[in-house]
Design an enzyme around this catalytic site. Sequence first.
Site, mmCIF file in Angstrom:
data_model
loop_
_atom_site.group_PDB
_atom_site.id
_atom_site.type_symbol
_atom_site.label_atom_id
_atom_site.label_comp_id
_atom_site.label_asym_id
_atom_site.label_seq_id
_atom_site.Cartn_x
_atom_site.Cartn_y
_atom_site.Cartn_z
ATOM 1 N N ARG A 1 8.013 3.955 3.209
ATOM 2 C CA ARG A 1 7.888 3.850 4.664
ATOM 3 C C ARG A 1 8.551 2.616 5.248
ATOM 4 N NH1 ARG A 1 4.291 6.865 2.838
ATOM 5 N NH2 ARG A 1 4.319 5.290 1.226
ATOM 6 N N THR A 2 8.231 1.441 4.675
ATOM 7 C CA THR A 2 8.680 0.205 5.313
ATOM 8 C C THR A 2 10.195 0.117 5.276
ATOM 9 O OG1 THR A 2 6.626 -0.753 4.514
ATOM 10 C CG2 THR A 2 8.244 -2.278 5.417
ATOM 11 N N LYS B 1 21.707 -9.561 -14.542
ATOM 12 C CA LYS B 1 22.498 -10.568 -15.279
ATOM 13 C C LYS B 1 21.836 -11.935 -15.233
ATOM 14 C CE LYS B 1 26.608 -8.380 -13.376
ATOM 15 N NZ LYS B 1 27.725 -8.649 -12.456
ATOM 16 N N ARG C 1 10.632 -7.839 0.908
ATOM 17 C CA ARG C 1 9.396 -7.448 0.222
ATOM 18 C C ARG C 1 9.442 -8.033 -1.185
ATOM 19 N NH1 ARG C 1 6.376 -1.669 -0.018
ATOM 20 N NH2 ARG C 1 5.837 -2.413 2.052
ATOM 21 N N HIS D 1 1.025 -8.260 5.069
ATOM 22 C CA HIS D 1 2.016 -7.215 5.367
ATOM 23 C C HIS D 1 2.011 -7.115 6.902
ATOM 24 C CE1 HIS D 1 4.412 -3.697 5.268
ATOM 25 N NE2 HIS D 1 3.775 -2.974 4.369
HETATM 26 N N1 ASP Z 1 2.349 0.452 1.367
HETATM 27 C C1 ASP Z 1 1.346 -0.558 1.541
HETATM 28 C C2 ASP Z 1 1.788 -1.864 0.901
HETATM 29 O O1 ASP Z 1 2.924 -1.958 0.496
HETATM 30 C C3 ASP Z 1 0.009 -0.120 1.063
HETATM 31 C C4 ASP Z 1 -0.052 0.266 -0.387
HETATM 32 O O2 ASP Z 1 0.978 0.222 -1.102
HETATM 33 O O3 ASP Z 1 -1.156 0.599 -0.815
HETATM 34 O O4 ASP Z 1 1.025 -2.785 0.867
HETATM 35 N N1 CP Z 2 2.798 1.313 4.231
HETATM 36 C C1 CP Z 2 3.770 0.882 3.393
HETATM 37 O O1 CP Z 2 4.065 -0.306 3.336
HETATM 38 O O2 CP Z 2 4.408 1.862 2.722
HETATM 39 P P1 CP Z 2 5.579 1.616 1.667
HETATM 40 O O3 CP Z 2 4.969 0.800 0.550
HETATM 41 O O4 CP Z 2 6.011 2.972 1.242
HETATM 42 O O5 CP Z 2 6.659 0.841 2.350
#
Ligand code: ASP
Ligand code: CP
Length: 316
Positions: free
Chosen positions: A54-55, A82, A103, A136
């Site tokens: 999603r993100t 590497k 991330r 987050h």
């Molecule tokens: N997608 C969210 C996160 O990256 C929630 C999860 O992974 O449970 O924190």
């Molecule tokens: N809600 C969320 O962060 O989803 P992803 O981990 O898929 O990005």
Amino acid sequence: MSYISVDDRSNEQFMELFKQTAEIKTQLSVNKGALRHVCPDVMMGMMFYEPSTRTSGSFNKAITFLGGMPAPFDISTSSIAKGETLEDTARMIAMACDILVVRHSGEGTCRTLETILRQSNPNISIINAGEGKGEHPTQALLDMYTIWENFGRTDVTIGLYGDLAHGRTAHSLIKLASRMGATIVCAAPRAELEMPQEYIRYARDKGAKVIVTDNIESVAGDLDVIYTTRLQRERGASQDKIEAFEAGSGYGVTPALMKLFNPKGIVMHPLPRVDELSVEVDADPRAKYFQQAENGIYTRMALIVSEMNRPIFAKA
Ligand code: ASP
Ligand code: CP
């Protein structure tokens, strides 16, 4: 201005982002290309050291809807194999970028990269797309927007239900929601998964009422929102805790819990879900988690235009 913690913006700035988001949704519902002129010169680097659907996907769509340029990066084919360091990799990804979305599993990574990258690019904006079990903050932005969109206000009662010890979405949400007038019920199914005291203290310091319970059923009728999360196996939930969680008879958002839940409430989940949210709940009109995920596109568009100081619409 970077966005690394929800503490980086005031409540007024969040309200402004919500209004911009609502306008963006309206514009795009009429014409998907309506905002392509807003950021045609903006390059956005994306550095995801942890998996994401999603993100990463919604940041990609957000910058594309604004006419800008996403610069994705695939960790599996990169020179990290590497032995290239995080810092050097970030220097390369951030090169010629206005915004870098990060991330990473290490808490504090975004602040460290901000310091390093600003030496050569003083205006770069770092956006935290999920950092370890810390925060987050873009998820909290879309979560609070979804609450505001559904209720027209933010002083609602939110039941946080799941792995509150390790879930970063719950951590950012308790901070933001408590600041914006919400009452918080922390309903971890096991003591080992309870919300860390530092976040409860933060919420209470902001004047929020915080209730801690291990029995969601007893409070479900009084909640406006059930916000559930999966067990964060990858974040140090020990084998004992995993077993305790799995042995948690009846744990999860199920049709049985929905019967006890406020008929005017909404169910949210940051996703991905595993087995803590029954697919049978999807057809219930109170299930808002897919709407919530879609709002990730529009809230992130609002965030990008504010980062780039290009408000699309006049302030209310
Ligand atoms: N997608 C969210 C996160 O990256 C929630 C999860 O992974 O449970 O924190
Ligand atoms: N809600 C969320 O962060 O989803 P992803 O981990 O898929 O990005």
